[in-house]
Structures are given as structure tokens and as C-alpha cells.
Write a protein that holds these residues in place. Structure first.
Motif, PDB file in Angstrom:
ATOM      1  N   SER A   1       0.826  -1.204   0.000  1.00 58.08           N
ATOM      2  CA  SER A   1       0.000   0.000   0.000  1.00 58.08           C
ATOM      3  C   SER A   1       0.864   1.259   0.000  1.00 58.08           C
ATOM      4  O   SER A   1       0.594   2.215  -0.744  1.00 58.08           O
ATOM      5  CB  SER A   1      -0.935   0.012   1.226  1.00 58.08           C
ATOM      6  N   GLN A   2       1.903   1.262   0.830  1.00 58.01           N
ATOM      7  CA  GLN A   2       2.762   2.436   0.920  1.00 58.01           C
ATOM      8  C   GLN A   2       3.524   2.670  -0.380  1.00 58.01           C
ATOM      9  O   GLN A   2       3.667   3.817  -0.840  1.00 58.01           O
ATOM     10  CB  GLN A   2       3.740   2.275   2.088  1.00 58.01           C
TER      11      GLN A   2
ATOM     12  N   GLN B   1     -11.848   9.253   9.196  1.00 58.87           N
ATOM     13  CA  GLN B   1     -11.381  10.618   9.423  1.00 58.87           C
ATOM     14  C   GLN B   1      -9.908  10.788   9.052  1.00 58.87           C
ATOM     15  O   GLN B   1      -9.423  11.913   8.919  1.00 58.87           O
ATOM     16  CB  GLN B   1     -11.577  10.999  10.892  1.00 58.87           C
ATOM     17  N   TYR B   2      -9.198   9.652   8.914  1.00 59.38           N
ATOM     18  CA  TYR B   2      -7.760   9.696   8.646  1.00 59.38           C
ATOM     19  C   TYR B   2      -7.413   9.416   7.176  1.00 59.38           C
ATOM     20  O   TYR B   2      -6.247   9.173   6.861  1.00 59.38           O
ATOM     21  CB  TYR B   2      -7.035   8.678   9.529  1.00 59.38           C
TER      22      TYR B   2
ATOM     23  N   LYS C   1      -0.279   5.320   5.767  1.00 58.68           N
ATOM     24  CA  LYS C   1      -0.526   4.320   6.815  1.00 58.68           C
ATOM     25  C   LYS C   1      -1.146   5.012   8.017  1.00 58.68           C
ATOM     26  O   LYS C   1      -0.718   6.091   8.418  1.00 58.68           O
ATOM     27  CB  LYS C   1       0.771   3.631   7.240  1.00 58.68           C
ATOM     28  N   THR C   2      -2.150   4.380   8.594  1.00 58.21           N
ATOM     29  CA  THR C   2      -2.744   4.893   9.820  1.00 58.21           C
ATOM     30  C   THR C   2      -3.250   3.723  10.653  1.00 58.21           C
ATOM     31  O   THR C   2      -3.609   2.679  10.105  1.00 58.21           O
ATOM     32  CB  THR C   2      -3.905   5.860   9.515  1.00 58.21           C
ATOM     33  N   TYR C   3      -3.268   3.911  11.970  1.00 56.52           N
ATOM     34  CA  TYR C   3      -3.843   2.892  12.847  1.00 56.52           C
ATOM     35  C   TYR C   3      -5.362   2.992  12.890  1.00 56.52           C
ATOM     36  O   TYR C   3      -6.024   2.095  13.391  1.00 56.52           O
ATOM     37  CB  TYR C   3      -3.276   3.019  14.258  1.00 56.52           C
ATOM     38  N   GLY C   4      -5.907   4.089  12.409  1.00 58.34           N
ATOM     39  CA  GLY C   4      -7.350   4.220  12.310  1.00 58.34           C
ATOM     40  C   GLY C   4      -8.026   4.795  13.525  1.00 58.34           C
ATOM     41  O   GLY C   4      -9.187   5.199  13.454  1.00 58.34           O
ATOM     42  N   SER C   5      -7.331   4.847  14.658  1.00 59.83           N
ATOM     43  CA  SER C   5      -7.917   5.408  15.876  1.00 59.83           C
ATOM     44  C   SER C   5      -6.788   5.829  16.807  1.00 59.83           C
ATOM     45  O   SER C   5      -5.658   5.331  16.719  1.00 59.83           O
ATOM     46  CB  SER C   5      -8.827   4.394  16.571  1.00 59.83           C
ATOM     47  N   ILE C   6      -7.103   6.735  17.724  1.00 60.07           N
ATOM     48  CA  ILE C   6      -6.096   7.242  18.654  1.00 60.07           C
ATOM     49  C   ILE C   6      -5.595   6.144  19.578  1.00 60.07           C
ATOM     50  O   ILE C   6      -4.389   5.990  19.795  1.00 60.07           O
ATOM     51  CB  ILE C   6      -6.669   8.417  19.465  1.00 60.07           C
ATOM     52  N   CYS C   7      -6.517   5.342  20.130  1.00 64.02           N
ATOM     53  CA  CYS C   7      -6.088   4.309  21.085  1.00 64.02           C
ATOM     54  C   CYS C   7      -5.196   3.272  20.410  1.00 64.02           C
ATOM     55  O   CYS C   7      -4.210   2.812  20.998  1.00 64.02           O
ATOM     56  CB  CYS C   7      -7.298   3.650  21.740  1.00 64.02           C
ATOM     57  N   HIS C   8      -5.490   2.917  19.172  1.00 61.60           N
ATOM     58  CA  HIS C   8      -4.659   1.944  18.469  1.00 61.60           C
ATOM     59  C   HIS C   8      -3.311   2.546  18.077  1.00 61.60           C
ATOM     60  O   HIS C   8      -2.311   1.828  17.979  1.00 61.60           O
ATOM     61  CB  HIS C   8      -5.397   1.417  17.242  1.00 61.60           C
ATOM     62  N   MET C   9      -3.287   3.851  17.862  1.00 59.72           N
ATOM     63  CA  MET C   9      -2.013   4.517  17.592  1.00 59.72           C
ATOM     64  C   MET C   9      -1.087   4.417  18.809  1.00 59.72           C
ATOM     65  O   MET C   9       0.099   4.133  18.679  1.00 59.72           O
ATOM     66  CB  MET C   9      -2.262   5.982  17.243  1.00 59.72           C
TER      67      MET C   9
END
Length: 319
Positions: A212-213, A260-261, A267-275
Motif C-alpha cells: 500500500s505504501q 477521518q484519517y 498508513k494509519t492505525y485508524g484510531s487514537i487508542c490503536h495509535m
């Protein structure tokens, strides 16, 4: 000589401060996605008329299909269970009044993509979500302990790796020609490090991430966003519908957050807690994570959780 050394260490210190200052700024941006990565109300619909979601009969895929339909897109939903797909199609159609096309396909099989290409021909596809995936076993196991290992190897590679690449090959040319589009490839947070006892699954997901990257770098100047989304805990059938909490998100909450990301990078974890979980996992030395005691503890923990889940389900069914 003394002044030269002072200059060197002063410059080095300044570079280090600037480097970590930039990293901190980039990190804080992820805490406020609506401010730093705002999406116009019609963003997804502006990409094209149709969205395609694989593994859409339940869980994360179902929620992506529903969310994109709520954004005004018609959706193509794909999975291997027609009865479940038809239920999802009815739900989406009745709640959003958008068109829904059902494509029944088993992504663990070979020679399925010519038929898929025919089904998608002539559709104005603006969004592709490659969600379908296969986890050989929820219980952590050593590679050689899996039953029917040859079948599992083929299934994981076909479902987790080959499907994503082939779907990109089918959909990307149209996006390139129109110079717009979004491809979201669902990877996994556990692929952040070499992850024993889930070795095959984690390796397949790191392929998703790296592919993906690389693809994003190739096609971002063509107006196409390609992003790997790498969640940790999401309460789906793959993890036996564990109880939701601050780290184990519901599919709906995770998809709402991850969308939202979309403009936040490749690449993103998709949420703050998962980040934060990703940061924590990468902060622990592998020598500690890969010790026999840690691996044995992980195995025991997951087995105990599964037994508790079974016991709870049995009590409910008997009530």
C-alpha cells in the motif's frame, strides 16, 4: 579545535531537537484529524459513483459499506455467503436508499478474478476497501502446529495477499484515468513487529502495509489515495466478538474513526487508542517480546479468554 567541537555538538543538538520536534508535531496532528485532515462533506462521492468492499458480509467490511452508502455512494459488497450478503444489501438499501450490488465470491480460491472484473466493468468506482482477510486461528500457535497447513498457507496467501493485489489491478486503472480515487487496504497492528505464534497472518499483513505504501508513492501524483489501515482490536468474528472497551472497538466506531484519517498519509492505525498501542508495541525490545515466557503467557491468556467467552455464551443460551 575546541570551537569546532563546540560548533559540531551545538549543530548536532539543534538537528536532534528539530527532528524530534517535527515528529512530535506530526504525532499531535493525529490527535485532531478533523482539524488537520478535514474532508469535504461530498469527498467520497466526489471520487466516483460506486464503492467496492470485499469481506462485506459482517464486521469491518459491513460497516465500511454502510458508511460509504451513507456518504451517498452506491456499493458493491463481496463475500462468500450469499444469504448474509443479501441481508446486508437489504439493510443498506433500506437505510440509505442507495443501490447495492452483491457479488458472491470465495477469496481463498484461485481463478476468481476474471468473473469479478466482469461484474465491475463499466462502474464508476471511486473507493475500494480491501477488507477481506483470513486468520488461521485465534489461539496463538506455532507455525507447524496448524492442522491442514498446506491448505491454510494457500488460503491465507490467496485471501490476504493475492486478493488485495488483484483488486487493485482491476480498479486502479479507472482511478488513474479519472485522476481521483481512494483505496483502503486493511492490514493489522500486530504486523508492526515480527509476531510469533501468528507468524503467517502477521507476515501477510505486513505485505499489505508495504504494498500500500509503495503504491501510494507511485500514484499519489495521479490523484489516487492508497492507504494501509492497521487496527489492533476490533470486535468481529475473527476475534470471537470480544467485549468492546477503550482498546477493543466496535466495527462501527472503528470505521467511523478510521475514515477521518483518509488524508493522513499512506498508513494509519485508524484510531487514537490503536495509535498508542502501536507506539507501545514498537517501544518494547523484541528480545523481551520474543522470550518463551512471554509467548507462553500470550497463549495462555488468549486460551483463557476464549474459554470465558464459551462459558458466557453457554450460560446465555441456557437462560
Amino acid at each position: 579545535m575546541k570551537s569546532l567541537m563546540e560548533w559540531f555538538f551545538t549543530t548536532l543538538g539543534a538537528v536532534v531537537v528539530i527532528y524530534y520536534g517535527v515528529k512530535l508535531l506530526l504525532f499531535t496532528r493525529m490527535l485532531y484529524p478533523k482539524r488537520w485532515f478535514p474532508l469535504p462533506k461530498s469527498f467520497f462521492l466526489s471520487m466516483g459513483e460506486w464503492a467496492v468492499v470485499t469481506g462485506a458480509s459482517e464486521g469491518i467490511g459491513r460497516q465500511y459499506a454502510l458508511a460509504l452508502a451513507e456518504q451517498g455512494m452506491n456499493v458493491v459488497i463481496m463475500s462468500r455467503t450469499k444469504v448474509t450478503l443479501d441481508k446486508v444489501a437489504k439493510e443498506i438499501s433500506e437505510t440509505t436508499h442507495r443501490m447495492v450490488k452483491v457479488v458472491v465470491v470465495d477469496f481463498t480460491k484461485d481463478n476468481i478474478f476474471n468473473d469479478i472484473e466482469e461484474e465491475l466493468m463499466y462502474l464508476d468506482i471511486g473507493v475500494l476497501v480491501n477488507n477481506v482477510g483470513m486468520l488461521p486461528s485465534v489461539i496463538p500457535r506455532r507455525f507447524l502446529e496448524e492442522e491442514d497447513l498446506d491448505q491454510i498457507i494457500t488460503g491465507v496467501i490467496n485471501c490476504n495477499v493475492k486478493t488485495m493485489v488483484k483488486m487493485c489491478k482491476i480498479v486502479l486503472p479507472g482511478m488513474e484515468n479519472r485522476r481521483k480515487g481512494v483505496i483502503v487496504n486493511i492490514a493489522s497492528g500486530i504486523a508492526s513487529i515480527p509476531f510469533p505464534l501468528y507468524s503467517l497472518y502477521a507476515a501477510s499483513k505486513i505485505f499489505v502495509e508495504r504494498f500500500s505504501q509503495g503504491l501510494h508513492a507511485e500514484y499519489k501524483d495521479k490523484g489516487v489515495i492508497i492507504q494501509a489501515v492497521t487496527p489492533f482490536g476490533v470486535s468481529t468474528r475473527m476475534v470471537r466478538y470480544q467485549q468492546t472497551n477503550v482498546a477493543m472497538l466496535s466495527p462501527r466506531d472503528f470505521v467511523k474513526s478510521s475514515m477521518q484519517y483518509i488524508r493522513a498519509g499512506d498508513k494509519t492505525y485508524g484510531s487514537i487508542c490503536h495509535m498508542f498501542l502501536g507506539w507501545l508495541l514498537n517501544s518494547i525490545p523484541l528480545k523481551i517480546l520474543h522470550t518463551e515466557s512471554v509467548l507462553h503467557g500470550l497463549q495462555e491468556y488468549v486460551e483463557r479468554k476464549q474459554e470465558e467467552k464459551k462459558s458466557s455464551s453457554s450460560v446465555i443460551s441456557e437462560a
